[in-house]
Scaffold this motif. Structure first.
Motif, PDB file in Angstrom:
ATOM      1  N   VAL A 248     -44.990  32.919  -8.682  1.00  0.00           N
ATOM      2  CA  VAL A 248     -45.090  33.186 -10.120  1.00  0.00           C
ATOM      3  C   VAL A 248     -43.707  33.214 -10.754  1.00  0.00           C
ATOM      4  O   VAL A 248     -43.512  32.718 -11.863  1.00  0.00           O
ATOM      5  CB  VAL A 248     -45.842  34.512 -10.369  1.00  0.00           C
ATOM      6  CG1 VAL A 248     -45.816  34.859 -11.855  1.00  0.00           C
ATOM      7  CG2 VAL A 248     -47.278  34.412  -9.883  1.00  0.00           C
ATOM      8  N   THR A 249     -42.741  33.763 -10.059  1.00  0.00           N
ATOM      9  CA  THR A 249     -41.372  33.753 -10.580  1.00  0.00           C
ATOM     10  C   THR A 249     -40.875  32.319 -10.744  1.00  0.00           C
ATOM     11  O   THR A 249     -40.237  31.978 -11.758  1.00  0.00           O
ATOM     12  CB  THR A 249     -40.441  34.521  -9.626  1.00  0.00           C
ATOM     13  OG1 THR A 249     -40.891  35.869  -9.504  1.00  0.00           O
ATOM     14  CG2 THR A 249     -39.008  34.512 -10.152  1.00  0.00           C
ATOM     15  N   ALA A 250     -41.195  31.471  -9.762  1.00  0.00           N
ATOM     16  CA  ALA A 250     -40.796  30.060  -9.852  1.00  0.00           C
ATOM     17  C   ALA A 250     -41.501  29.369 -11.010  1.00  0.00           C
ATOM     18  O   ALA A 250     -40.886  28.586 -11.751  1.00  0.00           O
ATOM     19  CB  ALA A 250     -41.115  29.350  -8.537  1.00  0.00           C
ATOM     20  N   LEU A 251     -42.787  29.656 -11.190  1.00  0.00           N
ATOM     21  CA  LEU A 251     -43.532  29.053 -12.305  1.00  0.00           C
ATOM     22  C   LEU A 251     -42.933  29.468 -13.638  1.00  0.00           C
ATOM     23  O   LEU A 251     -42.800  28.656 -14.558  1.00  0.00           O
ATOM     24  CB  LEU A 251     -44.999  29.472 -12.240  1.00  0.00           C
ATOM     25  CG  LEU A 251     -45.841  28.883 -11.104  1.00  0.00           C
ATOM     26  CD1 LEU A 251     -47.231  29.507 -11.107  1.00  0.00           C
ATOM     27  CD2 LEU A 251     -45.945  27.370 -11.241  1.00  0.00           C
TER      28      LEU A 251
ATOM     29  N   THR B 270     -52.939  30.621 -14.120  1.00  0.00           N
ATOM     30  CA  THR B 270     -54.352  30.443 -13.772  1.00  0.00           C
ATOM     31  C   THR B 270     -54.529  29.289 -12.793  1.00  0.00           C
ATOM     32  O   THR B 270     -55.384  29.335 -11.903  1.00  0.00           O
ATOM     33  CB  THR B 270     -55.200  30.233 -15.044  1.00  0.00           C
ATOM     34  OG1 THR B 270     -56.563  30.565 -14.751  1.00  0.00           O
ATOM     35  CG2 THR B 270     -55.136  28.809 -15.578  1.00  0.00           C
ATOM     36  N   GLY B 271     -53.689  28.252 -12.926  1.00  0.00           N
ATOM     37  CA  GLY B 271     -53.756  27.146 -11.979  1.00  0.00           C
ATOM     38  C   GLY B 271     -53.366  27.585 -10.581  1.00  0.00           C
ATOM     39  O   GLY B 271     -54.022  27.233  -9.590  1.00  0.00           O
ATOM     40  N   ALA B 272     -52.300  28.367 -10.477  1.00  0.00           N
ATOM     41  CA  ALA B 272     -51.853  28.841  -9.165  1.00  0.00           C
ATOM     42  C   ALA B 272     -52.872  29.777  -8.535  1.00  0.00           C
ATOM     43  O   ALA B 272     -53.173  29.688  -7.338  1.00  0.00           O
ATOM     44  CB  ALA B 272     -50.509  29.548  -9.299  1.00  0.00           C
ATOM     45  N   LEU B 273     -53.430  30.679  -9.326  1.00  0.00           N
ATOM     46  CA  LEU B 273     -54.409  31.630  -8.800  1.00  0.00           C
ATOM     47  C   LEU B 273     -55.664  30.921  -8.292  1.00  0.00           C
ATOM     48  O   LEU B 273     -56.241  31.312  -7.276  1.00  0.00           O
ATOM     49  CB  LEU B 273     -54.790  32.643  -9.885  1.00  0.00           C
ATOM     50  CG  LEU B 273     -53.744  33.700 -10.223  1.00  0.00           C
ATOM     51  CD1 LEU B 273     -54.126  34.432 -11.495  1.00  0.00           C
ATOM     52  CD2 LEU B 273     -53.574  34.690  -9.073  1.00  0.00           C
ATOM     53  N   SER B 274     -56.086  29.889  -9.000  1.00  0.00           N
ATOM     54  CA  SER B 274     -57.339  29.220  -8.638  1.00  0.00           C
ATOM     55  C   SER B 274     -57.163  28.206  -7.519  1.00  0.00           C
ATOM     56  O   SER B 274     -58.119  27.922  -6.791  1.00  0.00           O
ATOM     57  CB  SER B 274     -57.929  28.512  -9.862  1.00  0.00           C
ATOM     58  OG  SER B 274     -57.061  27.507 -10.346  1.00  0.00           O
ATOM     59  N   LEU B 275     -55.970  27.671  -7.346  1.00  0.00           N
ATOM     60  CA  LEU B 275     -55.782  26.581  -6.393  1.00  0.00           C
ATOM     61  C   LEU B 275     -55.070  26.994  -5.111  1.00  0.00           C
ATOM     62  O   LEU B 275     -55.439  26.566  -4.022  1.00  0.00           O
ATOM     63  CB  LEU B 275     -54.996  25.445  -7.053  1.00  0.00           C
ATOM     64  CG  LEU B 275     -54.763  24.184  -6.207  1.00  0.00           C
ATOM     65  CD1 LEU B 275     -56.091  23.548  -5.820  1.00  0.00           C
ATOM     66  CD2 LEU B 275     -53.902  23.182  -6.975  1.00  0.00           C
ATOM     67  N   VAL B 276     -54.063  27.843  -5.229  1.00  0.00           N
ATOM     68  CA  VAL B 276     -53.195  28.125  -4.090  1.00  0.00           C
ATOM     69  C   VAL B 276     -53.525  29.446  -3.398  1.00  0.00           C
ATOM     70  O   VAL B 276     -53.356  29.578  -2.192  1.00  0.00           O
ATOM     71  CB  VAL B 276     -51.712  28.140  -4.535  1.00  0.00           C
ATOM     72  CG1 VAL B 276     -50.802  28.398  -3.359  1.00  0.00           C
ATOM     73  CG2 VAL B 276     -51.347  26.831  -5.217  1.00  0.00           C
ATOM     74  N   PHE B 277     -54.056  30.419  -4.138  1.00  0.00           N
ATOM     75  CA  PHE B 277     -54.157  31.765  -3.573  1.00  0.00           C
ATOM     76  C   PHE B 277     -55.564  32.320  -3.377  1.00  0.00           C
ATOM     77  O   PHE B 277     -55.732  33.540  -3.328  1.00  0.00           O
ATOM     78  CB  PHE B 277     -53.366  32.745  -4.439  1.00  0.00           C
ATOM     79  CG  PHE B 277     -51.892  32.600  -4.260  1.00  0.00           C
ATOM     80  CD1 PHE B 277     -51.278  33.076  -3.113  1.00  0.00           C
ATOM     81  CD2 PHE B 277     -51.135  31.961  -5.209  1.00  0.00           C
ATOM     82  CE1 PHE B 277     -49.919  32.923  -2.923  1.00  0.00           C
ATOM     83  CE2 PHE B 277     -49.768  31.807  -5.038  1.00  0.00           C
ATOM     84  CZ  PHE B 277     -49.154  32.294  -3.887  1.00  0.00           C
ATOM     85  N   PRO B 278     -56.602  31.502  -3.234  1.00  0.00           N
ATOM     86  CA  PRO B 278     -57.924  32.085  -3.009  1.00  0.00           C
ATOM     87  C   PRO B 278     -58.057  32.895  -1.730  1.00  0.00           C
ATOM     88  O   PRO B 278     -58.977  33.693  -1.595  1.00  0.00           O
ATOM     89  CB  PRO B 278     -58.849  30.859  -2.976  1.00  0.00           C
ATOM     90  CG  PRO B 278     -58.146  29.837  -3.782  1.00  0.00           C
ATOM     91  CD  PRO B 278     -56.699  30.054  -3.479  1.00  0.00           C
ATOM     92  N   SER B 279     -57.160  32.698  -0.762  1.00  0.00           N
ATOM     93  CA  SER B 279     -57.279  33.451   0.492  1.00  0.00           C
ATOM     94  C   SER B 279     -56.781  34.884   0.344  1.00  0.00           C
ATOM     95  O   SER B 279     -57.082  35.730   1.185  1.00  0.00           O
ATOM     96  CB  SER B 279     -56.493  32.751   1.609  1.00  0.00           C
ATOM     97  OG  SER B 279     -55.105  32.802   1.353  1.00  0.00           O
ATOM     98  N   ILE B 280     -56.013  35.166  -0.703  1.00  0.00           N
ATOM     99  CA  ILE B 280     -55.479  36.510  -0.892  1.00  0.00           C
ATOM    100  C   ILE B 280     -56.518  37.357  -1.618  1.00  0.00           C
ATOM    101  O   ILE B 280     -57.190  36.905  -2.540  1.00  0.00           O
ATOM    102  CB  ILE B 280     -54.147  36.464  -1.672  1.00  0.00           C
ATOM    103  CG1 ILE B 280     -53.086  35.751  -0.825  1.00  0.00           C
ATOM    104  CG2 ILE B 280     -53.670  37.857  -2.025  1.00  0.00           C
ATOM    105  CD1 ILE B 280     -51.714  35.685  -1.454  1.00  0.00           C
ATOM    106  N   TYR B 281     -56.640  38.604  -1.216  1.00  0.00           N
ATOM    107  CA  TYR B 281     -57.633  39.505  -1.791  1.00  0.00           C
ATOM    108  C   TYR B 281     -57.590  39.482  -3.322  1.00  0.00           C
ATOM    109  O   TYR B 281     -56.524  39.483  -3.925  1.00  0.00           O
ATOM    110  CB  TYR B 281     -57.367  40.947  -1.352  1.00  0.00           C
ATOM    111  CG  TYR B 281     -56.981  41.123   0.090  1.00  0.00           C
ATOM    112  CD1 TYR B 281     -57.952  41.238   1.074  1.00  0.00           C
ATOM    113  CD2 TYR B 281     -55.648  41.184   0.455  1.00  0.00           C
ATOM    114  CE1 TYR B 281     -57.591  41.406   2.393  1.00  0.00           C
ATOM    115  CE2 TYR B 281     -55.273  41.356   1.773  1.00  0.00           C
ATOM    116  CZ  TYR B 281     -56.249  41.464   2.745  1.00  0.00           C
ATOM    117  OH  TYR B 281     -55.886  41.631   4.041  1.00  0.00           O
ATOM    118  N   VAL B 282     -58.764  39.552  -3.937  1.00  0.00           N
ATOM    119  CA  VAL B 282     -58.792  39.511  -5.399  1.00  0.00           C
ATOM    120  C   VAL B 282     -58.076  40.707  -6.005  1.00  0.00           C
ATOM    121  O   VAL B 282     -57.419  40.594  -7.051  1.00  0.00           O
ATOM    122  CB  VAL B 282     -60.244  39.419  -5.935  1.00  0.00           C
ATOM    123  CG1 VAL B 282     -60.878  38.097  -5.560  1.00  0.00           C
ATOM    124  CG2 VAL B 282     -61.099  40.575  -5.431  1.00  0.00           C
TER     125      VAL B 282
END
Length: 458
Positions: A85-88, A102-114
């Motif tokens: 997120v800092t890089a974004l 929202t793009g990063a959360l939906s595409l890259v991080f689904p394995s991390i707890y909500v």
């Protein structure tokens, strides 16, 4: 009578979870027992259906869920999310941050707890909001809500996505090809539409934003039945000195392996080695090995083992809920209800596909509204619908995506995640309804037309 008993069983699940505050695992087992015995399956066959259904779904997704949760825990220990997120923020700037986030959360991080995702994202949203404008907090809050849950239900290895695919016997390679497009597109379109609503006057900072107090530590609660408690944010672990591109490899490499296997099947050049490499269990285990090795090298043994311990703790609840979802489906199949439900999923020749998709969406949406948990709604809906898939002329992937879409609908006050979101983002209850509940409803509706298109073309 099996229809009546099934309805009673579903009402029983909802009533026990909401009214009696009984854990979803216990509620689902009690409902399965009631349905089997009341519908005349018999004592021995009811137990056999429950245990057989549990074992069957565990064989499909047990390792996948465990590997995915452990990868998420290890990535969290590396501070991967915060660094991304800092890089974004540095690349796109504050004004485009809602879309990047929202793009990063939906595409890259689904394995991390909500719950961990919102704990990590909330401070960034609150600090960045003034740079976006008077509606900045609202836009970022909506982006976080839709990104987290679009990834959770559509994108591998999101736990709801893996569970639905397993219950409906859809290969994760096939699911990945559709979900990796549908999840981020849903999140981005919803964030854009929500931004239009905000510009039209939907958000009133005076009534929708709370006093600017420091948010709590994120332990207010979690989305019932989704991801356990997650890592303890009170530890305030510092990010490790590891390049972002390297720390993302445990997610990106498995996705590339699964996608390669899926494309090999699609283009008919697969062989035994490619099938092995593209197997989701193998791919996620490779990701787990990579995450573990990176964590050990960067953070040391103690911090790595603590992350693994947290992941194991979280995995237990998820596996039990998913397995009991399989048990419920097996009991429904044992009652002979599949033939009756198949009739509900049929209509005139031209409308059968559309009717089936809408019915799957509605079942998942109603369960979510009643229970308040995305994962429990998705798993229960998949367990109900799985027995009829062989009787309807609709691609299982389309039915699964419809369940995923419906299970997002209107995350609201009966979800612990709602109150956690409210506290961390610094919004009022009204503000949480106008952000989290609104964007999850919008995302559910935005994703429905593409799902219908998949059903008509698949």
């Amino acid at each position: 009578m099996e229809v009546v008993h099934t309805v009673i069983a579903i009402v029983l699940v909802v009533g026990l979870i909401i009214g009696a505050k009984i854990d979803p695992v216990i509620s689902l087992v009690l409902a399965s027992l009631y349905l089997g015995l009341a519908a005349g399956v018999g004592f021995a066959d009811t137990v056999a259906a429950i245990t057989g259904g549990f074992g069957s779904i565990m064989a499909e997704v047990g390792l996948l869920i465990g590997f995915g949760v452990l990868i998420g825990a290890l990535l969290h220990s590396l501070g991967t999310f915060r660094k991304l997120v800092t890089a974004l923020l540095g690349v796109v700037g504050a004004r485009r941050l809602p879309y990047a986030l929202t793009g990063a959360l939906s595409l890259v991080f689904p394995s991390i707890y909500v719950d961990v995702q919102v704990v990590l994202a909330a401070p960034i949203a609150r600090s960045s909001a003034p740079h976006i404008g008077p509606r900045g907090l609202a836009h970022l809050a909506g982006a976080i809500g839709t990104g987290i849950f679009a990834g959770y239900v559509f994108v591998i290895p999101g736990l709801a996505a893996v569970s639905i695919a397993g219950l409906l016997d859809v290969s994760l390679g096939t699911w990945l090809l559709y979900g990796v497009v549908l999840g981020p597109v849903t999140a981005l379109v919803t964030t854009f539409l929500f931004g239009l609503m905000l510009r039209a006057g939907w958000w009133k900072p005076a009534t929708d934003e709370a006093e600017d107090d420091a948010p709590d530590d994120g332990r207010a609660g979690v989305e019932t039945g989704t991801a356990g408690t997650g890592p303890d944010e009170r530890a305030q672990l510092h990010d490790v000195d590891l390049p972002l591109a390297v720390s993302l490899l445990p997610i990106l490499v498995p996705l590339a392996m699964i996608a390669f296997g899926a494309f090999a099947d699609l283009l008919d050049f697969s062989n035994s080695f490619i099938a092995f490499v593209g197997d989701a269990n193998v791919a996620l285990f490779v990701g787990l090995l990579g995450a573990y090795a990176l964590a050990r090298a960067a953070t040391g043994t103690e911090r790595t083992e603590e992350a693994v311990k947290t992941g194991f703790h979280t995995t237990g609840e998820i596996l039990l809920i998913t397995g009991i979802g399989g048990s419920l489906g097996a009991v429904i199949e044992a009652t002979g209800l599949d033939a009756t439900l198949a009739g509900l999923f049929s209509a005139s020749e031209g409308a059968a596909v559309v009717t089936s998709i809408l019915l799957a969406w509605v079942i998942a949406a109603v369960l979510h509204l009643a229970i308040g948990s995305v994962s429990v709604a998705a798993i229960t809906a998949a367990g109900i619908i799985a027995p009829v898939l062989g009787s309807i002329d609709v691609a299982p992937i389309a039915v699964g995506l419809a369940i995923a879409s419906g299970s997002m609908f209107a995350l609201t006050v009966n979800s612990n995640f709602f109150w956690m979101f409210k506290s961390l983002l610094g919004v009022t209850t009204k503000g949480a309804l106008k952000s989290m509940t609104t964007v999850t409803s919008m995302a559910s509706l935005v994703s429905l037309p593409p799902v219908l298109l998949v059903a008509l073309l698949a």
